[in-house]
Design an enzyme around this catalytic site. Sequence first.
Site, PDB file in Angstrom:
ATOM      1  N   GLY A 193      -2.583  -2.166  -6.974  1.00  0.00           N
ATOM      2  CA  GLY A 193      -1.406  -3.034  -7.068  1.00  0.00           C
ATOM      3  C   GLY A 193      -1.558  -4.092  -8.149  1.00  0.00           C
ATOM      4  O   GLY A 193      -2.649  -4.624  -8.378  1.00  0.00           O
ATOM      5  N   HIS A 249       0.846  -1.207   0.000  1.00  0.00           N
ATOM      6  CA  HIS A 249       0.000   0.000   0.000  1.00  0.00           C
ATOM      7  C   HIS A 249       0.877   1.251   0.000  1.00  0.00           C
ATOM      8  O   HIS A 249       0.573   2.228  -0.681  1.00  0.00           O
ATOM      9  CB  HIS A 249      -0.893   0.043   1.247  1.00  0.00           C
ATOM     10  CG  HIS A 249      -1.841  -1.105   1.362  1.00  0.00           C
ATOM     11  ND1 HIS A 249      -1.694  -2.106   2.281  1.00  0.00           N
ATOM     12  CD2 HIS A 249      -2.972  -1.402   0.661  1.00  0.00           C
ATOM     13  CE1 HIS A 249      -2.691  -2.981   2.163  1.00  0.00           C
ATOM     14  NE2 HIS A 249      -3.469  -2.578   1.186  1.00  0.00           N
TER      15      HIS A 249
END
Length: 283
Positions: A147, A37
């Site tokens: 991601g 993150h």
Amino acid sequence: MQTADTIKGVKELTRHWKKSGRTVGFVPTMGFLHEGHLSLIKASIKENDHTVVSIFVNPIQFANSEDFASYPKDFGADEALCKSAGVDLIFYPAADEIYPPGFSTYVRMEGLTAELCGKSRPTHFQGVCTVVSKLLNIVAPDKAYFGQKDAQQLAVISRMALDLDMDTQIIGCPTIREADGLAKSSRNAYLSSKERQAAVVISKAVFGGERMVAQGERNAAAVLTTMRAIIESEPLAKIDYIEAVDAVTIEKIETLCGRVLVAVAVFVGETRLIDNFIASCEG
Ligand code: PAF
């Protein structure tokens, strides 16, 4: 750094920034933040004037049998990480702020959600598309960051943004890994120490497959067979799926040609982990 728990609070601030000519980057998360993150947050901070992070464990992307109730949470640690990274706003809504009584509208995608995680988790992507489209409407960011570890999610959200004429640019960022190769995931927290050691077999298979493709192997079955054998050498690992697909359409392929996604989902004990590699192959 500010924290808002209402849609109104987020809209006021982000619309004010945009009216003043400033750009907004957005990182949607389910919290329990890790270096994966953080890499998305850093990319957003680098490329935008302001960065918003949402922390919301989205109930509708979990099936009843899945880990919604036990999903790891640590708002204090998430807040500290966001603050030290330079995030401007955390959006931390309660479930009924996002899904008030009477909520009835869902975003469902066909095609791209038929294979891989969509097959094992049939309601998952409807939940993801619904919450991400709501969050993009609320934050109205110039860019949103996801991601590459969740490669199908990235492909689905990119397609959704295109199909629904959204103004936000969807940006994919590389998978971040532990020192031994295991892809960073909030769900790694579920692993016992034995399972954690066993889980490394997933990235070993991914790297093995990637090497074969880099060395010129174009037969998907040959690559998948080798990867499967690596994973099956570990008694604690049980394959959910291992597939080669077109990286954009998520359609199964037999010959690795163009931009391909080779993706795996593996249960290590009770914990389901995913990983993948993407390769650009000349035919
Ligand atoms: O990748 C995640 O953490 C979630 O699927 C997302 C994009 C935040 C939607 O709930």
